[in-house]
Write a protein that holds these residues in place. Structure first.
Motif, PDB file in Angstrom:
ATOM      1  N   ALA A  13       0.831  -1.202   0.000  1.00  0.00           N
ATOM      2  CA  ALA A  13       0.000   0.000   0.000  1.00  0.00           C
ATOM      3  C   ALA A  13       0.864   1.251   0.000  1.00  0.00           C
ATOM      4  O   ALA A  13       0.554   2.236  -0.678  1.00  0.00           O
ATOM      5  CB  ALA A  13      -0.928  -0.004   1.216  1.00  0.00           C
ATOM      6  N   LEU A  14       1.951   1.227   0.749  1.00  0.00           N
ATOM      7  CA  LEU A  14       2.864   2.377   0.786  1.00  0.00           C
ATOM      8  C   LEU A  14       3.484   2.610  -0.584  1.00  0.00           C
ATOM      9  O   LEU A  14       3.632   3.747  -1.024  1.00  0.00           O
ATOM     10  CB  LEU A  14       3.952   2.165   1.835  1.00  0.00           C
ATOM     11  N   MET A  15       3.847   1.509  -1.261  1.00  0.00           N
ATOM     12  CA  MET A  15       4.425   1.641  -2.593  1.00  0.00           C
ATOM     13  C   MET A  15       3.402   2.262  -3.554  1.00  0.00           C
ATOM     14  O   MET A  15       3.708   3.195  -4.284  1.00  0.00           O
ATOM     15  CB  MET A  15       4.878   0.285  -3.124  1.00  0.00           C
ATOM     16  N   HIS A  16       2.181   1.752  -3.520  1.00  0.00           N
ATOM     17  CA  HIS A  16       1.133   2.287  -4.391  1.00  0.00           C
ATOM     18  C   HIS A  16       0.878   3.758  -4.096  1.00  0.00           C
ATOM     19  O   HIS A  16       0.781   4.575  -5.007  1.00  0.00           O
ATOM     20  CB  HIS A  16      -0.177   1.515  -4.226  1.00  0.00           C
ATOM     21  N   ILE A  19       3.404   6.272  -5.336  1.00  0.00           N
ATOM     22  CA  ILE A  19       3.329   6.478  -6.784  1.00  0.00           C
ATOM     23  C   ILE A  19       2.090   7.308  -7.133  1.00  0.00           C
ATOM     24  O   ILE A  19       2.170   8.302  -7.851  1.00  0.00           O
ATOM     25  CB  ILE A  19       3.283   5.125  -7.527  1.00  0.00           C
ATOM     26  N   PHE A  20       0.962   6.925  -6.594  1.00  0.00           N
ATOM     27  CA  PHE A  20      -0.298   7.539  -7.003  1.00  0.00           C
ATOM     28  C   PHE A  20      -0.564   8.905  -6.383  1.00  0.00           C
ATOM     29  O   PHE A  20      -1.462   9.614  -6.820  1.00  0.00           O
ATOM     30  CB  PHE A  20      -1.469   6.587  -6.752  1.00  0.00           C
ATOM     31  N   PHE A  21       0.213   9.298  -5.357  1.00  0.00           N
ATOM     32  CA  PHE A  21       0.040  10.646  -4.817  1.00  0.00           C
ATOM     33  C   PHE A  21       0.464  11.707  -5.829  1.00  0.00           C
ATOM     34  O   PHE A  21       0.157  12.872  -5.658  1.00  0.00           O
ATOM     35  CB  PHE A  21       0.831  10.834  -3.529  1.00  0.00           C
ATOM     36  N   ASP A  22       1.178  11.297  -6.856  1.00  0.00           N
ATOM     37  CA  ASP A  22       1.648  12.238  -7.865  1.00  0.00           C
ATOM     38  C   ASP A  22       0.761  12.242  -9.110  1.00  0.00           C
ATOM     39  O   ASP A  22       1.177  12.693 -10.170  1.00  0.00           O
ATOM     40  CB  ASP A  22       3.094  11.906  -8.254  1.00  0.00           C
ATOM     41  N   ASP A  95      10.779  12.020  -2.734  1.00  0.00           N
ATOM     42  CA  ASP A  95      10.113  11.464  -1.550  1.00  0.00           C
ATOM     43  C   ASP A  95       9.986  12.503  -0.435  1.00  0.00           C
ATOM     44  O   ASP A  95       8.933  12.621   0.198  1.00  0.00           O
ATOM     45  CB  ASP A  95      10.872  10.245  -1.027  1.00  0.00           C
ATOM     46  N   ILE A  96      11.057  13.244  -0.195  1.00  0.00           N
ATOM     47  CA  ILE A  96      11.039  14.274   0.849  1.00  0.00           C
ATOM     48  C   ILE A  96       9.965  15.315   0.540  1.00  0.00           C
ATOM     49  O   ILE A  96       9.150  15.656   1.405  1.00  0.00           O
ATOM     50  CB  ILE A  96      12.433  14.944   0.967  1.00  0.00           C
ATOM     51  N   ALA A  97       9.961  15.802  -0.682  1.00  0.00           N
ATOM     52  CA  ALA A  97       8.985  16.825  -1.078  1.00  0.00           C
ATOM     53  C   ALA A  97       7.560  16.283  -0.982  1.00  0.00           C
ATOM     54  O   ALA A  97       6.648  16.986  -0.537  1.00  0.00           O
ATOM     55  CB  ALA A  97       9.281  17.314  -2.497  1.00  0.00           C
ATOM     56  N   ARG A  98       7.354  15.031  -1.381  1.00  0.00           N
ATOM     57  CA  ARG A  98       6.018  14.433  -1.340  1.00  0.00           C
ATOM     58  C   ARG A  98       5.513  14.333   0.096  1.00  0.00           C
ATOM     59  O   ARG A  98       4.366  14.697   0.404  1.00  0.00           O
ATOM     60  CB  ARG A  98       6.032  13.044  -1.972  1.00  0.00           C
ATOM     61  N   ALA A 103       1.896  16.307   4.391  1.00  0.00           N
ATOM     62  CA  ALA A 103       1.723  16.774   5.770  1.00  0.00           C
ATOM     63  C   ALA A 103       1.192  18.204   5.839  1.00  0.00           C
ATOM     64  O   ALA A 103       0.538  18.572   6.810  1.00  0.00           O
ATOM     65  CB  ALA A 103       3.043  16.664   6.524  1.00  0.00           C
ATOM     66  N   SER A 104       1.477  18.983   4.804  1.00  0.00           N
ATOM     67  CA  SER A 104       1.038  20.383   4.821  1.00  0.00           C
ATOM     68  C   SER A 104      -0.253  20.617   4.027  1.00  0.00           C
ATOM     69  O   SER A 104      -0.732  21.734   3.952  1.00  0.00           O
ATOM     70  CB  SER A 104       2.142  21.284   4.262  1.00  0.00           C
ATOM     71  N   GLY A 105      -0.799  19.546   3.424  1.00  0.00           N
ATOM     72  CA  GLY A 105      -2.018  19.697   2.640  1.00  0.00           C
ATOM     73  C   GLY A 105      -1.798  20.388   1.309  1.00  0.00           C
ATOM     74  O   GLY A 105      -2.708  20.979   0.751  1.00  0.00           O
ATOM     75  N   ASN A 106      -0.595  20.282   0.780  1.00  0.00           N
ATOM     76  CA  ASN A 106      -0.221  20.934  -0.473  1.00  0.00           C
ATOM     77  C   ASN A 106      -0.694  20.089  -1.659  1.00  0.00           C
ATOM     78  O   ASN A 106      -0.406  18.898  -1.737  1.00  0.00           O
ATOM     79  CB  ASN A 106       1.307  21.104  -0.508  1.00  0.00           C
ATOM     80  N   PHE A 107      -1.380  20.709  -2.606  1.00  0.00           N
ATOM     81  CA  PHE A 107      -1.933  20.005  -3.762  1.00  0.00           C
ATOM     82  C   PHE A 107      -0.936  19.821  -4.909  1.00  0.00           C
ATOM     83  O   PHE A 107      -1.250  19.171  -5.889  1.00  0.00           O
ATOM     84  CB  PHE A 107      -3.166  20.760  -4.304  1.00  0.00           C
ATOM     85  N   GLN A 108       0.234  20.422  -4.829  1.00  0.00           N
ATOM     86  CA  GLN A 108       1.207  20.322  -5.929  1.00  0.00           C
ATOM     87  C   GLN A 108       1.607  18.865  -6.135  1.00  0.00           C
ATOM     88  O   GLN A 108       1.703  18.103  -5.181  1.00  0.00           O
ATOM     89  CB  GLN A 108       2.450  21.148  -5.614  1.00  0.00           C
ATOM     90  N   VAL A 109       1.876  18.476  -7.383  1.00  0.00           N
ATOM     91  CA  VAL A 109       2.350  17.119  -7.656  1.00  0.00           C
ATOM     92  C   VAL A 109       3.737  17.122  -8.299  1.00  0.00           C
ATOM     93  O   VAL A 109       4.371  16.082  -8.394  1.00  0.00           O
ATOM     94  CB  VAL A 109       1.368  16.310  -8.550  1.00  0.00           C
TER      95      VAL A 109
END
Length: 196
Positions: A13-16, A19-22, A95-98, A103-109
């Motif tokens: 799930a973490l791997m998915h 990837i999919f958060f972007d 990964d760091i930026a994601r 955590a900050s609720g930022n919508f940028q991908v």
């Protein structure tokens, strides 16, 4: 799916999720993607366990820098000791930026946009600017390497042989890797202190 990945984070799930958060909208009704992103961000933003596990997963990739700031080389497809700039240089920054963005609720991908958005928020402005400079430098070094491969009739890859770089580029790469390693330590302290 996203809610289950966030609420029951298992390795797959973490791997998915990483990837999919972007994800981005390329065609059709973009509001559907925006709605999904809002739901995802609200679920992830306040879930400290999920962020800690995502951080732990991200920290499995270490920058290729050992003691005394020496490069840690690995063999590429041709068994030549080299630096994998994509997986060992750019991926940790992504990964760091994601994680900070979630955590900050930022919508940028886009990583570049995420780092710019984080300046002065979860990052102090100097650290965010330094990490953004590292991202640009490592990406540019990778692209220049790929261009040289293409010009020499070889398949473009991500494996740079340090001896093929100038001494200035090698030093800048070491400095960039050190900044990324420091940012990973900060990530560990902020999100995964109890797990690691």
């Amino acid at each position: 799916y996203f809610k289950s990945w966030i609420e029951s984070p298992e390795p797959k799930a973490l791997m998915h999720s990483s990837i999919f958060f972007d994800l981005r909208s390329n065609y059709g009704d973009a509001s559907l993607v925006e709605s999904l992103q809002k739901t995802i961000l609200h679920s992830a933003e306040d879930n400290s366990i999920f962020l800690a596990l995502l951080t732990q997963n991200a920290l499995n990739t270490e920058v290729p820098l050992g003691f005394f700031k020496q490069f840690v080389l690995e063999k590429n497809g041709e068994q030549v000791p080299s630096l994998d700039l994509k997986h060992k240089g750019l991926a940790p920054i992504v990964d760091i930026a994601r994680i900070y963005s979630l955590a900050s609720g930022n919508f940028q991908v886009n990583t570049h946009d995420r780092l710019q958005h984080l300046e002065g928020k979860l990052f102090n402005p100097e650290d965010a600017a330094a990490l953004l400079d590292c991202y640009r430098f490592i990406a540019r070094t990778r692209y220049q390497h790929q261009l040289r491969c293409w010009q020499n009739g070889k398949k473009a890859d991500n494996f740079v042989i340090p001896e093929q770089l100038s001494s200035l580029q090698r030093q800048q790469l070491k400095d960039a890797f050190q900044i990324v390693a420091d940012a990973q330590s900060g990530l560990r302290m902020k999100f995964a202190r109890g797990l690691l």
